[in-house]
Design a protein around this motif. Structure first.
Motif, PDB file in Angstrom:
ATOM      1  N   ASN A 169       0.841  -1.200   0.000  1.00 33.84           N
ATOM      2  CA  ASN A 169       0.000   0.000   0.000  1.00 33.84           C
ATOM      3  C   ASN A 169       0.878   1.253   0.000  1.00 33.84           C
ATOM      4  O   ASN A 169       0.918   1.996   0.972  1.00 33.84           O
ATOM      5  N   PRO A 170       1.594   1.507  -1.093  1.00 34.44           N
ATOM      6  CA  PRO A 170       2.500   2.658  -1.129  1.00 34.44           C
ATOM      7  C   PRO A 170       1.740   3.980  -1.172  1.00 34.44           C
ATOM      8  O   PRO A 170       0.598   4.045  -1.640  1.00 34.44           O
ATOM      9  N   THR A 171       2.376   5.037  -0.689  1.00 35.43           N
ATOM     10  CA  THR A 171       1.791   6.376  -0.763  1.00 35.43           C
ATOM     11  C   THR A 171       2.213   7.117  -2.031  1.00 35.43           C
ATOM     12  O   THR A 171       1.570   8.079  -2.428  1.00 35.43           O
ATOM     13  N   PRO A 182      -0.925   5.474 -12.629  1.00 37.84           N
ATOM     14  CA  PRO A 182      -2.156   6.095 -13.151  1.00 37.84           C
ATOM     15  C   PRO A 182      -3.406   5.603 -12.431  1.00 37.84           C
ATOM     16  O   PRO A 182      -4.317   5.017 -13.034  1.00 37.84           O
ATOM     17  N   GLY A 183      -3.462   5.850 -11.131  1.00 35.79           N
ATOM     18  CA  GLY A 183      -4.591   5.390 -10.341  1.00 35.79           C
ATOM     19  C   GLY A 183      -4.126   5.073  -8.933  1.00 35.79           C
ATOM     20  O   GLY A 183      -2.980   5.392  -8.544  1.00 35.79           O
ATOM     21  N   PRO A 184      -4.960   4.457  -8.117  1.00 38.75           N
ATOM     22  CA  PRO A 184      -4.554   4.084  -6.753  1.00 38.75           C
ATOM     23  C   PRO A 184      -3.286   3.230  -6.783  1.00 38.75           C
ATOM     24  O   PRO A 184      -3.228   2.204  -7.470  1.00 38.75           O
ATOM     25  N   GLN A 185      -2.290   3.638  -6.018  1.00 41.64           N
ATOM     26  CA  GLN A 185      -0.996   2.950  -6.086  1.00 41.64           C
ATOM     27  C   GLN A 185      -1.103   1.473  -5.734  1.00 41.64           C
ATOM     28  O   GLN A 185      -0.414   0.631  -6.325  1.00 41.64           O
ATOM     29  N   VAL A 231      16.719   2.352 -15.712  1.00 45.67           N
ATOM     30  CA  VAL A 231      15.332   2.273 -15.264  1.00 45.67           C
ATOM     31  C   VAL A 231      15.333   2.043 -13.763  1.00 45.67           C
ATOM     32  O   VAL A 231      16.286   1.498 -13.198  1.00 45.67           O
ATOM     33  N   GLY A 232      14.274   2.462 -13.095  1.00 43.60           N
ATOM     34  CA  GLY A 232      14.186   2.237 -11.661  1.00 43.60           C
ATOM     35  C   GLY A 232      12.829   2.602 -11.109  1.00 43.60           C
ATOM     36  O   GLY A 232      12.142   3.478 -11.642  1.00 43.60           O
ATOM     37  N   TRP A 233      12.443   1.909 -10.046  1.00 45.60           N
ATOM     38  CA  TRP A 233      11.215   2.207  -9.318  1.00 45.60           C
ATOM     39  C   TRP A 233      11.542   3.059  -8.098  1.00 45.60           C
ATOM     40  O   TRP A 233      12.553   2.834  -7.438  1.00 45.60           O
ATOM     41  N   PHE A 234      10.679   3.994  -7.781  1.00 46.44           N
ATOM     42  CA  PHE A 234      10.764   4.776  -6.549  1.00 46.44           C
ATOM     43  C   PHE A 234       9.413   4.655  -5.854  1.00 46.44           C
ATOM     44  O   PHE A 234       8.401   5.206  -6.311  1.00 46.44           O
ATOM     45  N   ILE A 235       9.401   3.907  -4.771  1.00 46.48           N
ATOM     46  CA  ILE A 235       8.150   3.572  -4.086  1.00 46.48           C
ATOM     47  C   ILE A 235       8.287   3.938  -2.622  1.00 46.48           C
ATOM     48  O   ILE A 235       9.274   3.592  -1.970  1.00 46.48           O
TER      49      ILE A 235
END
Length: 559
Positions: free
Chosen positions: A465-467, A516-519, A554-558
């Motif tokens: 449930n990320p912000t 693009p919507g609820p994380q 490339v990378g994710w930031f969560i």
């Protein structure tokens, strides 16, 4: 004849100071060295290096850890060594005195001239000299002693390193360090100003090579200057050596007879200051050579020589700076104690199929603060012989992103060094990313590293449930009129969803796509996995066919 003895033509004399310049100008005089009076400095180092209020004040003085002295021997009966145990492969005395002095800077228990790690356990001793002699001595220290030292000081130089960038002798030390997890503190040499005046094995990747600071016999650091004879880098191929600068000039340390002390200077004396500091960082909690090295380099105060031989324009600078005179900076053990626990010792898997591997941590950095990444070069240790298997250097890089907008705040990406360091220009919350570039040597399956920070950093962990959630792509094309699409997988609907569309051209550009919507819809509820895909297409006339599309990062930031 069984050998050759090299004799240096020299003489000793007492002359008036007024005649020294006249003598030095004589064409057949190569060098004039004054017999200077000694000033007691180990008493000042306690304060100037931050030992009194840091490590020592909190009961850290070496403990059960051990030191090694690869030198001319140690006079073991000196009262300042009372309480220490010894292991040696060539006796209990020291006809020269050099090794005894190194041991005193490490471990003297004298109340005035106190060694850096005076509370350490065993002093292990082996003979240094020609390369073969030093290799045999090193092999004894790492394989034959019962109390294996965590750090070994080698204040010898085996030729100026302007002949080859990475000699077999340098490789030998890298092999011992990577095999046995023992740090080697090395003097850079006393060849003075110039380019690549350091001595072998200072170019070795894994050791710590120390330049020599004159602390002017004061507890403050503001008046300190580099000693003119301290050797300069970089290596012949431009690698960043020296690693660090430590006080050495006019150091009072243990004498090789009786109970007295003697003035001993040069980078020889600087080196065990660094080595002693490394031992204290190990006692504080670092478990690897690269972890302890990362802490010391990150804590060092960056200095700059402004590319001149003069000392008047030398001084500390804010943030990160490597310099051929000072290395990554001036040893600061007060800072090392304060931020030594802010260390990540981890490993990263070898990239497969060109896919970059990475590790993330997040925290806060204030203006001028640094983060330092260190890893080892892998060399197969071959006993007393030169190594015969030298692995290619793994290429790890370090970047700092803003947590707020994923902007790059600092990046360090050397292709030839095993140290990367970044700083930030403003107070901010950051994400630090350690990532691979290219492929590892086939023999290297995983690469261990140390990442030293200064504040409240923690490794990032998965969440269902990320912000906030961003997927970042750095890319470019071979021509204009191209379009990039970033899509994310929605685990609720089971469909790919368009997250961002951007025009791309021939210059590298970074684009961050938000969910693009609820994380939580874009996180697998069972595994916390996230999925994204990118692609490109032509949107107009192209003057190059076939055109190409390249993704660099490339990378994710969560959060």
């Amino acid at each position: 004849m069984k050998g050759v003895v090299t004799v240096v033509p020299a003489m000793f004399a007492t002359v008036p100071n007024s005649r020294l310049i006249e003598i030095a100008r004589y064409p057949r005089i190569a060098w004039v060295d004054a017999d200077r009076s000694g000033n007691p400095e180990l008493d000042q180092h306690k304060t100037s290096l931050g030992l009194v209020t840091g490590f020592w004040a909190n009961g850290l003085s070496g403990g059960t850890l051990d030191v090694g002295v690869l030198d001319t021997g140690v006079y073991q009966a000196h009262p300042a060594f009372a309480g220490h145990r010894f292991e040696s492969n060539f006796g209990t005395t020291d006809p020269d005195g050099h090794g005894t002095g190194m041991a005193g800077i490490f471990a003297s228990g004298d109340a005035t001239y106190t060694g850096m790690a005076f509370g350490c356990d065993t002093i292990c001793i082996a003979q240094a000299g020609f390369e073969t002699t030093s290799m045999a001595g090193m092999n004894y220290l790492v394989t034959m002693t019962s109390e294996k030292p965590e750090v070994i000081n080698y204040s010898f130089g085996n030729g100026r390193a302007n002949d080859v960038d990475y000699s077999a002798f340098d490789q030998f030390f890298d092999g011992a360090i990577s095999k046995f997890n023992v740090m080697v503190s090395k003097s850079t040499g006393n060849n003075g100003y110039g380019t690549t005046t350091i001595t072998h094995p200072a170019p070795a990747f894994n050791l710590m090579a120390s330049a020599n600071m004159d602390d002017r016999n004061t507890a403050t650091r503001n008046d300190d200057i580099i000693t003119g004879s301290s050797s300069r880098g970089p290596t012949l191929a431009g690698r960043k050596k020296p690693d660090i600068t430590a006080p050495g000039t006019d150091t009072m340390t243990t004498r090789n007879f009786g109970s007295g002390f003697v003035n001993l200077g040069g980078t020889s004396s600087a080196s065990p200051h660094t080595g002693g500091g490394f031992l204290l960082v190990r006692q504080l909690g670092a478990t690897t050579t690269y972890g302890g090295k990362a802490v010391l380099l990150n804590a060092a105060d960056a200095w700059d020589d402004n590319n001149t031989q003069l000392t008047g324009d030398d001084g500390p600078v804010v943030g990160s700076k490597w310099n051929r005179t000072f290395g990554w900076g001036y040893l600061d053990l007060g800072e090392a104690y304060a931020n030594g626990p802010d260390l990540f010792e981890d490993e990263i898997a070898a990239p497969v199929g060109g896919i970059r591997r990475f590790k993330l941590c997040k925290g806060s950095m204030f203006t001028g603060e640094k983060a330092t990444l260190v890893w080892n070069r892998h060399v197969l240790f071959n006993g007393t012989q030169n190594p015969n298997q030298i692995e290619g250097l793994s290429n790890l890089d370090l970047v700092a992103y803003s947590q707020a907008n994923t902007n790059v705040l600092g990046q360090s990406a050397s292709a030839v060094d095993n140290v990367e360091q970044i700083d930030v220009d403003a107070d901010t919350a950051v994400v630090l990313k350690v990532y691979t570039t290219g492929s590892f040597d086939p023999q290297v399956i995983t690469e261990g590293y140390g990442l030293a920070t200064e504040e409240d950093f923690g490794a990032t962990s998965g969440t269902s449930n990320p912000t906030s959630m961003f997927f970042v792509v750095e890319s470019a094309g071979s021509t204009n009129n191209l379009q990039q699409r970033i899509e994310m997988f929605n685990f609720v609907t089971g469909q790919w969803v368009l997250a961002r569309v951007d025009p791309i051209g021939v210059s590298d550009a970074t684009h961050a796509a938000a969910a693009p919507g609820p994380q939580s819809n874009f996180v697998d509820p069972n595994t916390n996995a996230v999925l994204a895909r990118v692609g490109a297409r032509s949107t107009g006339p192209s003057f190059m066919f076939p055109w190409h599309y390249r993704i660099d990062l490339v990378g994710w930031f969560i959060d």
